[in-house]
Structures are given as C-alpha cells and as structure tokens.
Write a protein that holds these residues in place. Structure first.
Motif, mmCIF file in Angstrom:
data_model
loop_
_atom_site.group_PDB
_atom_site.id
_atom_site.type_symbol
_atom_site.label_atom_id
_atom_site.label_comp_id
_atom_site.label_asym_id
_atom_site.label_seq_id
_atom_site.Cartn_x
_atom_site.Cartn_y
_atom_site.Cartn_z
ATOM 1 N N ARG A 1 41.328 41.137 94.335
ATOM 2 C CA ARG A 1 40.664 42.337 93.835
ATOM 3 C C ARG A 1 39.492 41.919 92.955
ATOM 4 N NH1 ARG A 1 46.065 43.592 94.066
ATOM 5 N NH2 ARG A 1 46.577 45.524 95.183
ATOM 6 N N VAL A 2 38.316 42.480 93.249
ATOM 7 C CA VAL A 2 37.092 42.115 92.521
ATOM 8 C C VAL A 2 36.554 43.356 91.813
ATOM 9 C CG1 VAL A 2 34.756 41.173 92.711
ATOM 10 C CG2 VAL A 2 36.583 40.364 94.255
ATOM 11 N N PRO A 3 36.380 43.308 90.486
ATOM 12 C CA PRO A 3 35.843 44.466 89.757
ATOM 13 C C PRO A 3 34.332 44.617 89.979
ATOM 14 C CG PRO A 3 36.228 42.651 88.244
ATOM 15 C CD PRO A 3 36.780 42.208 89.578
ATOM 16 N N VAL A 4 33.909 45.857 90.110
ATOM 17 C CA VAL A 4 32.494 46.194 90.279
ATOM 18 C C VAL A 4 32.098 47.103 89.117
ATOM 19 C CG1 VAL A 4 30.779 47.336 91.743
ATOM 20 C CG2 VAL A 4 32.674 46.036 92.781
ATOM 21 N N SER A 5 30.915 46.876 88.532
ATOM 22 C CA SER A 5 30.462 47.722 87.421
ATOM 23 C C SER A 5 29.015 48.142 87.646
ATOM 24 C CB SER A 5 30.591 46.974 86.097
ATOM 25 O OG SER A 5 29.754 45.836 86.072
ATOM 26 N N GLN A 6 28.697 49.363 87.203
ATOM 27 C CA GLN A 6 27.325 49.854 87.230
ATOM 28 C C GLN A 6 27.015 50.485 85.872
ATOM 29 O OE1 GLN A 6 26.268 52.898 90.148
ATOM 30 N NE2 GLN A 6 24.167 52.141 90.208
ATOM 31 N N ALA A 7 25.959 49.986 85.246
ATOM 32 C CA ALA A 7 25.615 50.441 83.895
ATOM 33 C C ALA A 7 25.004 51.840 83.928
ATOM 34 C CB ALA A 7 24.627 49.467 83.252
ATOM 35 N N GLY A 8 25.132 52.544 82.805
ATOM 36 C CA GLY A 8 24.449 53.830 82.652
ATOM 37 C C GLY A 8 22.946 53.621 82.578
ATOM 38 N N GLY A 9 22.202 54.651 82.978
ATOM 39 C CA GLY A 9 20.749 54.533 83.044
ATOM 40 C C GLY A 9 20.064 54.897 81.740
ATOM 41 N N VAL A 10 19.008 54.169 81.401
ATOM 42 C CA VAL A 10 18.176 54.452 80.234
ATOM 43 C C VAL A 10 16.870 55.057 80.707
ATOM 44 C CG1 VAL A 10 16.942 53.459 78.278
ATOM 45 C CG2 VAL A 10 19.209 52.601 78.897
ATOM 46 N N TRP A 11 16.491 56.195 80.117
ATOM 47 C CA TRP A 11 15.220 56.839 80.449
ATOM 48 C C TRP A 11 14.745 57.617 79.234
ATOM 49 C CZ3 TRP A 11 10.887 57.873 82.920
ATOM 50 C CH2 TRP A 11 10.315 59.144 82.848
ATOM 51 N N TYR A 12 13.696 57.144 78.614
ATOM 52 C CA TYR A 12 13.094 57.939 77.551
ATOM 53 C C TYR A 12 11.599 57.644 77.463
ATOM 54 C CZ TYR A 12 13.081 53.904 74.296
ATOM 55 O OH TYR A 12 12.863 52.691 73.696
ATOM 56 N N VAL A 13 10.876 58.694 77.160
ATOM 57 C CA VAL A 13 9.446 58.603 76.879
ATOM 58 C C VAL A 13 9.298 59.015 75.424
ATOM 59 C CG1 VAL A 13 7.143 59.411 77.494
ATOM 60 C CG2 VAL A 13 8.910 59.193 79.266
ATOM 61 N N ASN A 14 9.047 58.037 74.585
ATOM 62 C CA ASN A 14 9.088 58.278 73.138
ATOM 63 C C ASN A 14 7.715 58.702 72.620
ATOM 64 O OD1 ASN A 14 10.226 58.429 70.626
ATOM 65 N ND2 ASN A 14 10.000 56.251 70.179
ATOM 66 N N GLY A 15 7.260 59.849 73.120
ATOM 67 C CA GLY A 15 5.963 60.363 72.687
ATOM 68 C C GLY A 15 6.061 61.789 72.211
ATOM 69 N N ASP A 16 5.083 62.211 71.411
ATOM 70 C CA ASP A 16 5.025 63.602 70.977
ATOM 71 C C ASP A 16 4.647 64.491 72.154
ATOM 72 O OD1 ASP A 16 5.601 62.801 68.401
ATOM 73 O OD2 ASP A 16 3.491 62.604 67.829
ATOM 74 N N ASP A 17 4.874 65.773 71.999
ATOM 75 C CA ASP A 17 4.492 66.718 73.057
ATOM 76 C C ASP A 17 2.992 66.976 73.070
ATOM 77 O OD1 ASP A 17 7.130 66.984 73.827
ATOM 78 O OD2 ASP A 17 7.487 68.716 72.543
ATOM 79 N N LEU A 18 2.332 66.760 71.921
ATOM 80 C CA LEU A 18 0.911 67.088 71.803
ATOM 81 C C LEU A 18 0.203 66.055 70.943
ATOM 82 C CD1 LEU A 18 -1.397 69.192 72.291
ATOM 83 C CD2 LEU A 18 -0.665 70.295 70.166
ATOM 84 N N TYR A 19 -0.971 65.604 71.406
ATOM 85 C CA TYR A 19 -1.815 64.689 70.648
ATOM 86 C C TYR A 19 -3.211 65.286 70.543
ATOM 87 C CZ TYR A 19 1.715 61.006 71.142
ATOM 88 O OH TYR A 19 2.879 60.272 71.078
ATOM 89 N N GLY A 20 -3.739 65.347 69.323
ATOM 90 C CA GLY A 20 -5.106 65.787 69.102
ATOM 91 C C GLY A 20 -6.001 64.591 68.850
ATOM 92 N N LEU A 21 -7.063 64.475 69.649
ATOM 93 C CA LEU A 21 -7.948 63.319 69.575
ATOM 94 C C LEU A 21 -9.404 63.779 69.508
ATOM 95 C CD1 LEU A 21 -6.163 61.313 72.398
ATOM 96 C CD2 LEU A 21 -5.968 60.852 69.955
ATOM 97 N N SER A 22 -10.268 62.889 69.069
ATOM 98 C CA SER A 22 -11.694 63.200 69.010
ATOM 99 C C SER A 22 -12.288 63.166 70.410
ATOM 100 C CB SER A 22 -12.407 62.196 68.106
ATOM 101 O OG SER A 22 -12.413 60.916 68.721
ATOM 102 N N ASP A 23 -13.574 63.465 70.493
ATOM 103 C CA ASP A 23 -14.245 63.488 71.793
ATOM 104 C C ASP A 23 -14.570 62.090 72.306
ATOM 105 O OD1 ASP A 23 -14.297 66.216 72.317
ATOM 106 O OD2 ASP A 23 -16.106 66.537 71.135
ATOM 107 N N GLU A 24 -14.524 61.083 71.439
ATOM 108 C CA GLU A 24 -14.859 59.731 71.868
ATOM 109 C C GLU A 24 -13.805 59.177 72.825
ATOM 110 O OE1 GLU A 24 -14.972 60.651 68.652
ATOM 111 O OE2 GLU A 24 -17.166 60.772 68.517
ATOM 112 N N GLU A 25 -14.219 58.223 73.660
ATOM 113 C CA GLU A 25 -13.246 57.560 74.539
ATOM 114 C C GLU A 25 -12.180 56.899 73.673
ATOM 115 O OE1 GLU A 25 -13.227 53.623 77.311
ATOM 116 O OE2 GLU A 25 -14.689 55.167 77.874
ATOM 117 N N SER A 26 -10.951 57.032 74.072
ATOM 118 C CA SER A 26 -9.866 56.475 73.272
ATOM 119 C C SER A 26 -8.714 56.057 74.169
ATOM 120 C CB SER A 26 -9.373 57.499 72.232
ATOM 121 O OG SER A 26 -8.962 58.695 72.862
ATOM 122 N N THR A 27 -7.898 55.148 73.649
ATOM 123 C CA THR A 27 -6.709 54.674 74.363
ATOM 124 C C THR A 27 -5.492 54.877 73.478
ATOM 125 O OG1 THR A 27 -7.971 53.012 75.600
ATOM 126 C CG2 THR A 27 -5.600 52.684 75.442
#
Length: 369
Positions: free
Chosen positions: A103-129
């Motif tokens: 008998r051989v045990p098999v395991s599958q890990a739980g999934g990680v998914w997160y986007v750690n950002g705010d819902d809204l960002y206010g930026l100037s008109d200049e090009e930005s990253t």
C-alpha cells in the motif's frame, strides 16, 4: 548398511528444509516498491510508483479523485487540479498474482491563490510601474486595457501604465483569473493636465432681501500658460471678463480658490476687484494665506471619470474679531469691491461683494461640440 542409509536420509531432509525456506523468502520478497513520486501540489499532474514483482501486478485507489493505470511494473497515478485549502490523501494498493500486496500513500496539497493588492490605486498621469504581489499554485491569466502592459515577475505581477495624455482622468481595470477565482484591480490616472475643461458650478448667493438662493451655471477652467498648476474660472463671476484664480496640488488632489487676488479695475465705477473669502462667522478676510479648498472626488463607477470638487474648509482658522479670538471655517469666496487698490477694510474702502459663491462645488462635464 542401515547406518549409512539413515545418514543419507538425514542429509536429504536437511536439503528439503533448506529448499522450503528459500521458497518462502522468495514469496515474501516477490513484490516491493522500488521508487515512488506521488506527493502532489494542487495542480493537475501525474506521478509514478515503480515496483519489483515476480508476477503481473494490478493497482487500485481508494479515492475517486486519484486514478491509476498499470504498465508493466510501473503504476501511473493521476490527480486533477484541487481547489481546496486543506490537503487530501489517498492510498494505492498494488497486488500481484502471488497475492502479495503493498500500500502506497498518495497526497495532494491544498492550493494557494492570492493577489495581495488593493481594489483601487490612484496614480498620476506620468508613466508608472506598480508591482502587485501574487502567489498562486494555479495557472492564471490577466486581462487588461491596451494602455496597460504587464508581466509575471518573482514578486508577483508588474504593471506598466503609459502616460495619460487624454486631458481627462482615466481608469483601467485588470482582472486576474484562475481556477481558484478572480481578482479585479482598478487603476486611476489623474493629474494637473486633466483639470481644464467645462464644469457645472453650483453655489448659493444673495437673493432678494439677502436671502440665500441656489444657482447653477456652466463655467470653463482655463489652465495658466506660465504655471500649469494655476487655473482660471471663467464664467463664474457675473462680471464679463473677470476670472477667479485657483491652484491645484497634484500630491493632495486639492484645488484651492485663491484669496486676496487682484482681479481688475472697473474704470467707470472706480472699483478695484479682489477675491475675498467669507467665514462661517460672517466675517470677510483678505489674507492671501487663506484659500477656499476642495479635494477632488472621482466616481470610479462612472463610465467616464469626471472630477468633482466640493469646496469645504475642514481645517478652519483663527482671527481676531470684535469679541476676541474667533475660530471659524471658510464657507464662501467671492468678488469684492474696494475703493482703492489696497484690499483693506475700514475708512470706506470696502464697498461690499459684487459676487459671492457659498458652498461652491464644481463638476467637470462633457464640453458641447
């Protein structure tokens, strides 16, 4: 002779016992696991179990999500993408025709998914990253408007916003999509070059008997040629050609109507015109350090972003009045008439308001074409 025959019989029995013992050891060792690779992440994938067997093998799994196939002495284990947070386990049982089992045990890990950002960002008109931290065990895609580009990096996802030269505030929403879910982030570009344009101004002014009455007019904010942060409200004053100066702060998004500013001279009346603020206490003030401020508001739910400026003094100021030191707040600005070019009060120099704009607010609108 009897002694010799008995000796040979004993020797024969010894060989027989030895032979039986070898057969038993062979049966026990007829099935064993040589190598296995069946600890999985949350993503759909396959792994293998390699065994050594003296006869053909079969394999079964005790969980529906864990499937197996057999090819010779190799068992292939397949698992689908798992979206649960807590890991899960299964057991694969391998048998051969000699009734040996492992008998051989098999395991599958739980999934990680997160986007750690705010819902809204206010930026100037200049090009930005801007980098949005992302951690995902799942493949994901990102939808974005044409003026935003992006790429995956070690820290997450980098977005580059091109310079906004439209003359208006603009917004763009990026959408992260994976099997685990979605995440939307909205970027807003807004700056000094998005202020000029047509506005609807609403305010209270003096009516008959000095009662306050509400008025709404269409005005133009004209950007200064020498200083791009200075604007002139044309059409707000009832005196044709008189424009009220305002100044925009790109860091705080505050538009301030400037106080104590010379507006012009009416030759026929010998009137000198200045901007003068009024406090809630009913006093008028010519101090140029004072202003009537408004913080820009943008409704990101609007299809087109149009800045709204509600003028309101939240800090207040202190001054000396007839009853001593008074703390009050500015609630209006207007066009005030003086008898001389010096905006001082007393000695019949202050002649009164020509225009007054109390509880002023302005909202940018589409220009008529």
């Amino acid at each position: 002779m009897k002694k010799i025959n008995i000796l040979w019989m004993l020797i024969g029995c010894l060989f027989l016992v030895t032979s039986c013992s070898d057969d038993d050891d062979s049966a026990v060792a007829s099935l064993q696991v040589i190598k296995s690779d069946v600890s999985f992440t949350a993503i759909a994938t396959t792994g293998t179990i390699e065994v050594q067997s003296n006869s053909a093998i079969t394999a079964v799994s005790n969980q529906d999500w864990c499937t197996v196939t057999v090819n010779g002495n190799v068992v292939t284990v397949a698992v689908p993408t798992y979206t649960g947070l807590v890991g899960r386990n299964a057991v694969v049982e391998i048998s051969n025709t000699l009734d040996s089992k492992v008998r051989v045990p098999v395991s599958q890990a739980g999934g990680v998914w997160y986007v750690n950002g705010d819902d809204l960002y206010g930026l100037s008109d200049e090009e930005s990253t801007i980098t949005i931290p992302v951690k995902s065990d799942y493949d994901y895609t990102v939808d974005m408007p044409a003026w935003i580009t992006g790429e995956k990096v070690k820290e997450g996802y980098n977005f580059t916003l091109t310079e906004n030269t439209t003359g208006n505030a603009r917004k763009g929403t990026v959408i992260f999509k994976s099997q685990k879910g979605t995440k939307e982030i909205t970027f807003v570009q807004f700056g000094v070059n998005d202020i000029a344009g047509t506005y609807e101004a609403t305010y209270s002014t003096f009516g008959e008997g000095d009662d306050w009455v509400s008025e709404t007019v269409k005005i133009e904010l004209l950007q200064g040629e020498e200083n791009e942060a200075v604007f002139y409200a044309d059409g707000l004053s009832s005196i044709r050609g008189v424009v009220l100066p305002l100044k925009f702060d790109g860091e705080t998004y505050q538009l301030s109507a400037l106080n104590g500013q010379y507006l012009g001279f009416i030759e026929s009346q010998k009137w000198y015109l200045y901007t003068i603020v009024r406090s809630e206490a009913g006093y008028v003030h010519a101090d140029t350090s004072l202003s009537y401020p408004a913080i820009a508001e943008l409704d990101v739910d609007d299809e087109e972003l149009m800045p709204f400026f509600p003028f309101k003094d939240k800090k207040g100021f202190s001054f000396t009045g007839e009853t001593g030191t008074i703390k009050s707040f500015i609630d209006a600005i207007g066009v005030y008439v003086f008898a001389s070019k010096s905006p001082t009060f007393g000695n019949n120099n202050n002649l009164g308001y020509y225009d007054i704009f109390k509880d002023l607010s302005i909202k940018k609108i589409k220009a008529d074409h």
